[in-house]
Design an enzyme around this catalytic site. Structure first.
Site: not given
Lengths: 81, 395
Positions: B354-355
Site C-alpha cells: 500500500c505504498a
C-alpha cells in the site's frame, strides 16, 4: 408512615463526558463525595452526565475544578424528595 | 496450528507457526489485551457517555482511563488532545482534510503510505498544491530538501511519516518540526509504524498532529486508531453526529475535545484493549524495543547471508523500526511469501504494501518486496526458522 426529609444538592454539568469524569476523579481524589447522575433539565441544554454533591462541599469543589481547568459549563441546585 | 508439512489451506485453525507480519498488525495480542477486550464485551456493555446507569458509567470510566494511559505513554499532557478514531487511516484523513483548504500548499516526503498519499491526491483535486520531496534510496527524507521547498513559497504544512512501513526508515521528525515551525508551517505526521516501536514523546516531538494505529506497535485490537492534535490546532471535524453530552439540542458539533471529533458510539472493546496495551508498554516497552532491535539485527544479517537478496532501507545496525523488506535477484517477492506460508507455515507479506510512492523511491515499484515485521511474541528461534526456510526457497 415516616417521611424522608427533602435533601438539597448542587448539580454541575459539563461539556463532555470526559470533562465530567475528570471532575469526578479529581473531586473524589480530594475527598469530595460526588454522584454521577443524568443531567437534569435544570442544567438547560446540557445532556449526558452531571455530578451531584452536597451544598456544603460546593465552594471547595468548584474551586478545585477551576484550578484544574475543568470548570463546569452549568450549575443548578435541586431538591431530592 | 497447521502442520508445517501439510500445507493444508483448508485447516480449521489458520494460525501460523511463525508470524512475521507485525508491520501489518501485531499478533498474538498480549493476554492483558485479550482479557480487557473480553471484559469490555462481558461486563462493560453499556454505551459510553450515553447513560448514567452503572454499566454505561463503567464503560465511560474505562474509556477515560484508557485515554489517560495512552496519553501518558505517548507524552500528551492533556488527554483531551488524544482522539480515538476508527483507524490510523481515518486519523490521517481527519488530520489532512481537517487542516488543509484549496489554495494551501504542502510539502510531503516521498515515502508516504496510501493513508496519506490518497487523501492528498483528493485534496490536490480540490486545489491543494502538493510538493513531493524525494527521499534517498534508503528511504530517508533530507531535512535540507524539505527546507528548500518550504522556503520557496508559503507552506501550510510539512507532512511526513514517522517511519516507513516498507523500509523501516525512521524520519528526522525533530529537524522537520524545527523547519516547519521556523517558516510558520504545521508538521503533520503519520505515525502508524512509530508508536509502540519507538519511544514517542509527542509534547517534545513538536508535531502539530500525529496519527497512529492502535493495533500495530501499540499491540491493541484492530479497528482503533489515535490522532493527537496539538491544543492550538483547530481542525475541522469530518463527521457529525451524537456525542452523548453537551448541548444536544444544537445541530452543530460541540467545540470541546474530544467530543468534537468523536461522533457516534466509540469502539469500546478496542479502546479498552488498547488501554491495557498502553499499560503493558509503559511497564515493559523498553525491554520490548530492545528485543525488537535484536531480532531485526539478526533478520537483516541473515537475509544478507543468503545469495541474491537486497535488503531495503538503512544499513545493518542503523536505527530502524522492526520492518525488514527485501528483494531477491531471481525469485519474486510474492512467491517467497506464498512458499513461506504453504510450505513452512510462516506468515509474511509480499507485494507493494500500500505504498507505491515508497516503492518508486527505493526502486521496487515493479517487483515489490517481501516484508518481515517482528514484534511482540517473536523469538530468535522464529527468525532462524524463517531464514532457513527462505534459504531453501531461493536456492
Amino acid at each position: 408512615m415516616s417521611r424522608r426529609t427533602p435533601e438539597s444538592f448542587v448539580v454541575l454539568g459539563f461539556a463532555t463526558t470526559h470533562a465530567a469524569l475528570a471532575a469526578e476523579r479529581l473531586l473524589l481524589d480530594i475527598g469530595v463525595p460526588v454522584t454521577p447522575i443524568p443531567a437534569p433539565k435544570g442544567l438547560g441544554q446540557l445532556c449526558g452526565i452531571a455530578l451531584r454533591l452536597a451544598p456544603a462541599d460546593a465552594v471547595r469543589a468548584e474551586g478545585a475544578l477551576a484550578n484544574a481547568d475543568i470548570a463546569p459549563k452549568a450549575r443548578t441546585t435541586m431538591t431530592d424528595v | 496450528m497447521r502442520s508445517p508439512a501439510s500445507g493444508l489451506q483448508t485447516a480449521s485453525d489458520p494460525r501460523p507457526a511463525v508470524y512475521l507480519d507485525h508491520a501489518a498488525t501485531s499478533w498474538p495480542k498480549p493476554s492483558q489485551v485479550v482479557d480487557a477486550v473480553s471484559r469490555s464485551l462481558t461486563e462493560l456493555g453499556g454505551n459510553p457517555g450515553r447513560g448514567a446507569y452503572a454499566m454505561a458509567l463503567a464503560a465511560s470510566r474505562a474509556i477515560f482511563d484508557a485515554r489517560r494511559s495512552l496519553a501518558g505513554l505517548l507524552g500528551v499532557p492533556d488527554s483531551c488532545d488524544l482522539l480515538f478514531q476508527p483507524s490510523c487511516t481515518y486519523a490521517c484523513n481527519l488530520m489532512l482534510k481537517g487542516s488543509l483548504r484549496p489554495g494551501d500548499r504542502v510539502v510531503v516526503g516521498s515515502m508516504e503510505h496510501n493513508a496519506v498519499a490518497r487523501p492528498l491526491a483528493r485534496l490536490a483535486e480540490a486545489g491543494v498544491e502538493v510538493v513531493v520531496v524525494q527521499a534517498d534510496p534508503a528511504g530517508l527524507v533530507d531535512p535540507g530538501d524539505v527546507e528548500r521547498e518550504v522556503r520557496a513559497a508559503p507552506t501550510k504544512a510539512v507532512i511526513c511519516q514517522h517511519a516507513s512501513n516498507l523500509t523501516g526508515t525512521i524520519q528526522p521528525l525533530g529537524d522537520l518540526a524545527d523547519i516547519a515551525h521556523e517558516y510558520g508551517s504545521l508538521l503533520l505526521v503519520d505515525g502508524a509504524q512509530g508508536a509502540g516501536h519507538l519511544d514517542v514523546d509527542l509534547a517534545a516531538l513538536g508535531a502539530d498532529a500525529y496519527a497512529t494505529s492502535g493495533h500495530k506497535g501499540l499491540l491493541g485490537p484492530q479497528g482503533i486508531g489515535l490522532l493527537y492534535v496539538a491544543s492550538g490546532l483547530d481542525l475541522e471535524e469530518q463527521a457529525e453526529g451524537g456525542t452523548g453530552a453537551g448541548a444536544s439540542e444544537t445541530l452543530t458539533m460541540p467545540t470541546e475535545r474530544p467530543d468534537r471529533y468523536e461522533a457516534g458510539t466509540l469502539n469500546t472493546p478496542g479502546i479498552i484493549g488498547l488501554g491495557a496495551a498502553a499499560q503493558l508498554l509503559a511497564a515493559e516497552g523498553g525491554a520490548f524495543r530492545r528485543m525488537e532491535a535484536e531480532l531485526v539485527r539478526r533478520l537483516h544479517e541473515g537475509l544478507l547471508e543468503i545469495d541474491g537478496f537486497r535488503v531495503l532501507g538503512p544499513p545493518p545496525g542503523a536505527p530502524r523500526v522492526p520492518v525488514v523488506s527485501a528483494v531477491h535477484d531471481t525469485v519474486d517477492a510474492d512467491r517467497i511469501a506464498f512458499e513461506l506460508d504453504r510450505r513452512y507455515d510462516i506468515a509474511v507479506r509480499g507485494g507493494l504494501h500500500c505504498a507505491p510512492w515508497a516503492h518508486e523511491t527505493v526502486g521496487t515499484l515493479e517487483c515489490g518486496a517481501v516484508r518481515f515485521g517482528v514484534g511482540w511474541g517473536v523469538t530468535v528461534e522464529h527468525v532462524e526458522t524463517a531464514l532457513a526456510a527462505i534459504a531453501e526457497i531461493v536456492t
